[in-house]
Design an enzyme around this catalytic site. Sequence first.
Site, PDB file in Angstrom:
ATOM      1  CB  SER A 169      37.491  34.284  40.559  1.00 26.56           C
ATOM      2  OG  SER A 169      38.677  33.733  41.011  1.00 26.56           O
ATOM      3  CG  HIS A 191      39.640  29.022  39.263  1.00 32.12           C
ATOM      4  ND1 HIS A 191      40.333  29.726  38.300  1.00 32.12           N
ATOM      5  CD2 HIS A 191      39.262  29.929  40.190  1.00 32.12           C
ATOM      6  CE1 HIS A 191      40.373  31.000  38.636  1.00 32.12           C
ATOM      7  NE2 HIS A 191      39.743  31.152  39.782  1.00 32.12           N
ATOM      8  CG  HIS A 206      45.404  31.731  41.006  1.00 35.74           C
ATOM      9  ND1 HIS A 206      44.440  30.749  40.867  1.00 35.74           N
ATOM     10  CD2 HIS A 206      44.837  32.889  40.581  1.00 35.74           C
ATOM     11  CE1 HIS A 206      43.338  31.296  40.370  1.00 35.74           C
ATOM     12  NE2 HIS A 206      43.551  32.586  40.188  1.00 35.74           N
ATOM     13  CE1 TYR A 215      45.237  30.896  45.264  1.00 34.51           C
ATOM     14  CE2 TYR A 215      45.495  33.018  44.166  1.00 34.51           C
ATOM     15  CZ  TYR A 215      44.740  31.890  44.450  1.00 34.51           C
ATOM     16  OH  TYR A 215      43.484  31.761  43.924  1.00 34.51           O
ATOM     17  CD  GLU A 216      45.822  27.272  42.442  1.00 36.81           C
ATOM     18  OE1 GLU A 216      45.357  26.129  42.450  1.00 36.81           O
ATOM     19  OE2 GLU A 216      45.691  28.053  41.480  1.00 36.81           O
ATOM     20  CB  ALA A 267      37.129  38.295  39.999  1.00 33.05           C
ATOM     21  CG  MET A 272      45.343  37.492  44.367  1.00 30.36           C
ATOM     22  SD  MET A 272      44.587  36.388  45.572  1.00 30.36           S
ATOM     23  CE  MET A 272      43.804  37.572  46.685  1.00 30.36           C
ATOM     24  CB  SER A 273      45.401  35.813  37.978  1.00 33.70           C
ATOM     25  OG  SER A 273      44.358  36.688  37.597  1.00 33.70           O
ATOM     26  CG  ASN A 304      36.497  43.074  45.983  1.00 32.09           C
ATOM     27  OD1 ASN A 304      36.724  42.177  45.152  1.00 32.09           O
ATOM     28  ND2 ASN A 304      37.456  43.678  46.640  1.00 32.09           N
ATOM     29  CG  HIS A 344      37.008  32.882  46.713  1.00 30.20           C
ATOM     30  ND1 HIS A 344      37.708  33.474  45.678  1.00 30.20           N
ATOM     31  CD2 HIS A 344      36.556  31.698  46.214  1.00 30.20           C
ATOM     32  CE1 HIS A 344      37.670  32.682  44.614  1.00 30.20           C
ATOM     33  NE2 HIS A 344      36.970  31.601  44.917  1.00 30.20           N
TER      34      HIS A 344
END
Length: 289
Positions: A31, A62, A84, A86-87, A114, A212-213, A236, A248
């Site tokens: 990201s 992306h 990902h 979550y997609e 990220a 998340m990856s 962050n 995001h």
Amino acid sequence: MNAIFEKLQTCRQYIRSRTDFIPKVAIVLGSGLGDYAKKIQIVAQVPYTDIPDFPVSTVPGHAGRFLFGHLGEVPVVCMQGRVHYYEGYPVSDVVLPIRLMGLLGAEILFLTNAAGGVNPSFHPGDLMLIRDHIALFVPNPLIGPNPNELGVRFPDMSTVYDKTLQEIIRTSARENAIFLQEGIYTQLTGPSFESPAEIRLLRLLGSDAVGMSTVVEAIAANHMGIRVCGISCISNLAAGMTANPLTHEEVQEAADKASVRFARLVTESVRRMGQEVRRNPCKRNKSGI
Ligand code: HPA
């Protein structure tokens, strides 16, 4: 033939109808880091939407294509955008592009992402060398009939992040005066950010960064004998560590700010990895290339 391997063969044949380029190093841009693709002298590009049955990234930031070309002297394939879990794709699809890059010739996988900083000594904008990982609540990408063509049923995961590649990244950072944190990356499913209580849990588990990856990709690559390394851009501090809610957009902005250091570190590391691949060519022959 194993269904996953069959799908990979279809994808490989399609890519081969577009380019005969053989990459040595595969790079996944996380990201906000997609701009790095500008550093590559491009020979061919293939949007994911062109590839039959290929999972397509739906996340802003992306781009969704493979770039084939050179970073300096080193032949690379770069994923500008990843998919990902979550997609909504099955995890076998999430790792399909990684396996495909291996089948196209990549001997090294350089993962970037990220991530939220869980370690309280981290600051937004820090770069972190991934030394090891924790997969939490994401399914293992190797569940299901094993594609024996790629690797064994019960692969060892005691050194997923190749020690020589870690040392190359450390040396590249030191010689370019780039400050580098090191630590353990945890993958959760997302897409919601974590709760403060979950972040405290992760800290107790020994995690330094969360995202998340990456972990499922590293597992699939290690399974098929690709040497793996990775860097997190700490975009962050994780939930509960500051007063601010997470967005995001903040993740993308922080990645932008780190982009000059990030680019230098990746470029220098890949240059050395090109030499490493020449010194120690891959002995894997499971991939049918
Ligand atoms: N949590 C999970 N994923 C992330 C974060 C975070 O705080 N920052 C960037 N990706």
